[in-house]
Design a protein around this motif. Structure first.
Motif, PDB file in Angstrom:
ATOM      1  N   TYR A 218       1.052  -1.101   0.131  1.00 45.17           N
ATOM      2  CA  TYR A 218      -0.068  -0.228   0.149  1.00 45.17           C
ATOM      3  C   TYR A 218       0.914   1.372   0.064  1.00 45.17           C
ATOM      4  O   TYR A 218       0.298   2.383   0.293  1.00 45.17           O
ATOM      5  N   SER A 219       1.918   1.287  -0.533  1.00 44.42           N
ATOM      6  CA  SER A 219       2.963   2.152  -0.886  1.00 44.42           C
ATOM      7  C   SER A 219       3.125   2.867  -1.983  1.00 44.42           C
ATOM      8  O   SER A 219       4.190   3.617  -2.329  1.00 44.42           O
ATOM      9  N   ALA A 220       2.250   2.332  -3.134  1.00 48.65           N
ATOM     10  CA  ALA A 220       2.329   2.924  -4.488  1.00 48.65           C
ATOM     11  C   ALA A 220       3.119   2.102  -5.332  1.00 48.65           C
ATOM     12  O   ALA A 220       3.779   2.552  -6.319  1.00 48.65           O
ATOM     13  N   THR A 221       3.661   1.040  -4.710  1.00 43.93           N
ATOM     14  CA  THR A 221       4.808   0.313  -5.527  1.00 43.93           C
ATOM     15  C   THR A 221       4.360  -0.353  -7.058  1.00 43.93           C
ATOM     16  O   THR A 221       4.814  -0.303  -7.969  1.00 43.93           O
ATOM     17  N   THR A 222       2.978  -0.595  -6.838  1.00 43.28           N
ATOM     18  CA  THR A 222       2.254  -1.043  -8.127  1.00 43.28           C
ATOM     19  C   THR A 222       2.174   0.143  -9.059  1.00 43.28           C
ATOM     20  O   THR A 222       2.653   0.112 -10.399  1.00 43.28           O
TER      21      THR A 222
ATOM     22  N   CYS B 131      24.941  -7.645  -3.936  1.00 44.62           N
ATOM     23  CA  CYS B 131      25.452  -8.628  -4.760  1.00 44.62           C
ATOM     24  C   CYS B 131      25.382  -8.728  -6.220  1.00 44.62           C
ATOM     25  O   CYS B 131      26.296  -9.197  -6.783  1.00 44.62           O
ATOM     26  N   ALA B 132      24.051  -7.968  -6.583  1.00 41.21           N
ATOM     27  CA  ALA B 132      24.100  -7.878  -8.262  1.00 41.21           C
ATOM     28  C   ALA B 132      24.357  -6.469  -8.668  1.00 41.21           C
ATOM     29  O   ALA B 132      24.266  -6.384  -9.822  1.00 41.21           O
ATOM     30  N   GLY B 133      24.301  -5.532  -7.701  1.00 45.66           N
ATOM     31  CA  GLY B 133      24.335  -4.143  -8.268  1.00 45.66           C
ATOM     32  C   GLY B 133      22.950  -3.500  -8.438  1.00 45.66           C
ATOM     33  O   GLY B 133      22.834  -2.673  -9.297  1.00 45.66           O
ATOM     34  N   THR B 134      22.168  -4.305  -8.330  1.00 46.98           N
ATOM     35  CA  THR B 134      20.582  -3.645  -8.704  1.00 46.98           C
ATOM     36  C   THR B 134      20.202  -2.738  -8.015  1.00 46.98           C
ATOM     37  O   THR B 134      20.442  -2.433  -6.792  1.00 46.98           O
ATOM     38  N   LYS B 135      19.554  -1.667  -8.870  1.00 48.48           N
ATOM     39  CA  LYS B 135      18.982  -0.180  -8.523  1.00 48.48           C
ATOM     40  C   LYS B 135      17.956  -0.599  -7.470  1.00 48.48           C
ATOM     41  O   LYS B 135      17.141  -1.509  -8.060  1.00 48.48           O
ATOM     42  N   VAL B 136      17.404   0.366  -6.655  1.00 46.97           N
ATOM     43  CA  VAL B 136      16.228   0.063  -5.835  1.00 46.97           C
ATOM     44  C   VAL B 136      15.534   1.615  -5.904  1.00 46.97           C
ATOM     45  O   VAL B 136      15.965   2.694  -5.656  1.00 46.97           O
ATOM     46  N   VAL B 137      14.277   1.448  -6.243  1.00 47.70           N
ATOM     47  CA  VAL B 137      13.216   2.561  -6.000  1.00 47.70           C
ATOM     48  C   VAL B 137      12.698   2.441  -4.696  1.00 47.70           C
ATOM     49  O   VAL B 137      11.819   1.440  -4.767  1.00 47.70           O
ATOM     50  N   LEU B 138      12.689   3.228  -3.661  1.00 50.68           N
ATOM     51  CA  LEU B 138      11.953   2.898  -2.427  1.00 50.68           C
ATOM     52  C   LEU B 138      10.826   4.036  -2.574  1.00 50.68           C
ATOM     53  O   LEU B 138      10.801   4.859  -2.545  1.00 50.68           O
ATOM     54  N   CYS B 139       9.498   3.176  -2.396  1.00 51.81           N
ATOM     55  CA  CYS B 139       8.322   4.149  -2.071  1.00 51.81           C
ATOM     56  C   CYS B 139       7.944   4.394  -1.048  1.00 51.81           C
ATOM     57  O   CYS B 139       7.992   3.416  -0.210  1.00 51.81           O
ATOM     58  N   LEU B 140       7.756   5.403  -0.704  1.00 50.86           N
ATOM     59  CA  LEU B 140       7.178   5.815   0.714  1.00 50.86           C
ATOM     60  C   LEU B 140       5.986   6.733   0.952  1.00 50.86           C
ATOM     61  O   LEU B 140       5.839   7.524  -0.068  1.00 50.86           O
TER      62      LEU B 140
ATOM     63  N   ALA C 121      17.026   5.336  -5.072  1.00 48.38           N
ATOM     64  CA  ALA C 121      15.993   6.422  -5.054  1.00 48.38           C
ATOM     65  C   ALA C 121      15.077   6.348  -4.112  1.00 48.38           C
ATOM     66  O   ALA C 121      14.285   5.265  -4.174  1.00 48.38           O
ATOM     67  N   MET C 122      14.500   7.571  -3.456  1.00 51.95           N
ATOM     68  CA  MET C 122      13.233   7.310  -2.945  1.00 51.95           C
ATOM     69  C   MET C 122      12.159   8.090  -3.464  1.00 51.95           C
ATOM     70  O   MET C 122      12.467   9.290  -4.154  1.00 51.95           O
ATOM     71  N   VAL C 123      10.928   8.171  -3.408  1.00 52.54           N
ATOM     72  CA  VAL C 123       9.952   8.444  -4.029  1.00 52.54           C
ATOM     73  C   VAL C 123       8.667   8.517  -3.070  1.00 52.54           C
ATOM     74  O   VAL C 123       8.420   7.411  -2.655  1.00 52.54           O
ATOM     75  N   ARG C 124       8.186   9.962  -2.554  1.00 52.17           N
ATOM     76  CA  ARG C 124       7.021   9.792  -1.968  1.00 52.17           C
ATOM     77  C   ARG C 124       5.653   9.970  -2.582  1.00 52.17           C
ATOM     78  O   ARG C 124       5.628  10.565  -3.796  1.00 52.17           O
ATOM     79  N   GLN C 125       4.789   9.379  -2.266  1.00 53.22           N
ATOM     80  CA  GLN C 125       3.341   9.391  -2.718  1.00 53.22           C
ATOM     81  C   GLN C 125       2.851  10.938  -3.062  1.00 53.22           C
ATOM     82  O   GLN C 125       2.508  11.073  -4.103  1.00 53.22           O
ATOM     83  N   GLU C 126       3.342  11.744  -2.167  1.00 50.25           N
ATOM     84  CA  GLU C 126       3.171  13.331  -2.286  1.00 50.25           C
ATOM     85  C   GLU C 126       3.768  13.794  -3.612  1.00 50.25           C
ATOM     86  O   GLU C 126       3.368  14.688  -4.004  1.00 50.25           O
ATOM     87  N   ASP C 127       4.637  13.135  -4.037  1.00 54.62           N
ATOM     88  CA  ASP C 127       5.409  13.639  -4.996  1.00 54.62           C
ATOM     89  C   ASP C 127       4.675  13.493  -6.489  1.00 54.62           C
ATOM     90  O   ASP C 127       5.205  14.414  -7.343  1.00 54.62           O
ATOM     91  N   PHE C 128       3.598  12.859  -6.421  1.00 52.50           N
ATOM     92  CA  PHE C 128       2.956  12.673  -7.555  1.00 52.50           C
ATOM     93  C   PHE C 128       1.761  13.557  -7.845  1.00 52.50           C
ATOM     94  O   PHE C 128       0.691  13.820  -8.734  1.00 52.50           O
ATOM     95  N   MET C 129       1.719  14.560  -6.715  1.00 47.72           N
ATOM     96  CA  MET C 129       0.306  15.253  -6.630  1.00 47.72           C
ATOM     97  C   MET C 129       0.430  16.684  -7.608  1.00 47.72           C
ATOM     98  O   MET C 129      -0.247  16.668  -8.405  1.00 47.72           O
ATOM     99  N   GLY C 130       1.395  17.440  -7.495  1.00 46.92           N
ATOM    100  CA  GLY C 130       1.452  18.579  -8.393  1.00 46.92           C
ATOM    101  C   GLY C 130       2.848  18.340  -9.447  1.00 46.92           C
ATOM    102  O   GLY C 130       3.035  19.264 -10.597  1.00 46.92           O
TER     103      GLY C 130
END
Length: 318
Positions: free
Chosen positions: A22-26, A140-149, A224-233
């Motif tokens: 429920y943190s907008a990962t989908t 271990c694999a160097g995979t990037k991560v987008v953290l949804c907050l 990288a971090m993205v907050r749900q609020e970042d999609f408002m405006g």
């Protein structure tokens, strides 16, 4: 001593999208999958997958694969990224169909798998339950991560309304994970022995997941971090920032995705879509859904960490 298996290049080039459920990962996963460089891989660590996607079926929610289990993890993920015989798998899944809904899930599985068979590419690994294992894949694999907050109040309201509760035995039953959570271990064990009210469970889960992320993921430039609020405006700016971080290019699909899914007439909260939403309503409705006392419970348990992650005192109802 056996030689370590080489890192699969498709896995190394993939991007994990995780956070709490429920943190907008989908939403974020589907947005990044508009880039032609990626396919979308849905919840490979979901313990209870439907017939519509592949999963390693770990025994617990939020399963933790440490670095000592990376090779086993990679062996499980590679077949999801690369070509493999699809007809036997479709027949196996079709044999389990008992309803029209399940038939649709098998059709959805074929729809998801065929593009990956035709042209294997790195994947957007959309999975909130990778929240702890993401660190292992990154190291271990160097995979990037987008953290949804998401604001802890918003997450708590959604979790209580949609899931009802969380069984902390899923964390306690993973000793290697508990070692990674020394500051929270005693509280987690207490919640497992004596289940607390659902709102307190939600607040603790938020604190545990994002406390781990603050220590283990956010200091790494591959996160990288993205907050749900970042999609408002600033949804276009946010989308382009995330695509640039992931290494994906902007395609016409992105504009269509944003126009279709960010709408003021879109259902939010009680709707069936985890993607389509009114961004303003999605980030504020919890304020009226929770009572002042309920907000206080969540705030008392999460405020210091929430403040460090960008949710100031002004973000709470007054």
């Amino acid at each position: 001593m056996s030689q370590a298996a080489p890192i699969d290049p498709l896995l190394a080039g993939s991007v994990i999208v995780t956070g709490t459920h429920y943190s907008a990962t989908t939403l974020v996963g589907a947005l990044l999958a508009t880039a032609p460089e990626f396919h979308l891989l849905h919840e490979p660590l979901n313990p209870q997958p439907t017939l519509s996607y592949d999963s390693l079926r770990p025994p617990q929610w939020y399963a933790f694969y440490g670095e000592d289990h990376f090779e086993r993890l990679q062996r499980g993920l590679i077949p999801m990224l690369r070509r493999r015989a699809i007809v036997p798998e479709l027949l196996r899944r079709a044999s389990r169909v008992r309803s029209g809904k399940e038939f649709g899930q098998v059709a959805r599985y074929a729809q998801r798998r065929l593009p990956m068979l035709i042209a294997p590419r790195p994947a957007i690994l959309k999975d909130p339950f990778l929240a702890f294992t993401a660190r292992t894949l990154q190291q271990c694999a160097g995979t990037k991560v987008v953290l949804c907050l998401r604001h802890p109040g918003g997450f708590a309201e959604s979790m209580v309304r949609k899931a009802g509760q969380f069984d902390f035995n899923d964390l306690v039953d993973q000793p290697a994970l508990m070692e990674q959570l020394p500051d929270e271990a005693e509280t987690i064990r207490h919640f497992a022995r004596e289940p607390q009210p659902p709102l307190a469970q939600a607040a603790l889960l938020w604190r545990v997941v994002y406390g781990f992320a603050e220590r283990q993921l956010l200091p790494d430039k591959r996160t990288a971090m993205v907050r749900q609020e970042d999609f408002m405006g600033t949804r276009e700016v946010t989308a382009r920032r995330l695509l640039a971080f992931a290494g994906g290019s902007e395609s016409p699909r992105l504009g269509r995705f944003l126009r279709r899914n960010f709408r003021t007439d879109a259902p939010s909260g009680n709707g069936t879509s985890y993607i389509r939403r009114d961004p303003q309503l999605a980030t504020t409705q919890w304020r009226s859904a929770l009572s002042a006392e309920e907000v206080r419970v969540v705030r008392d348990m999460t405020e210091p960490l929430a403040a460090r992650l960008g949710y100031s005192a002004e973000s709470w109802p007054h």
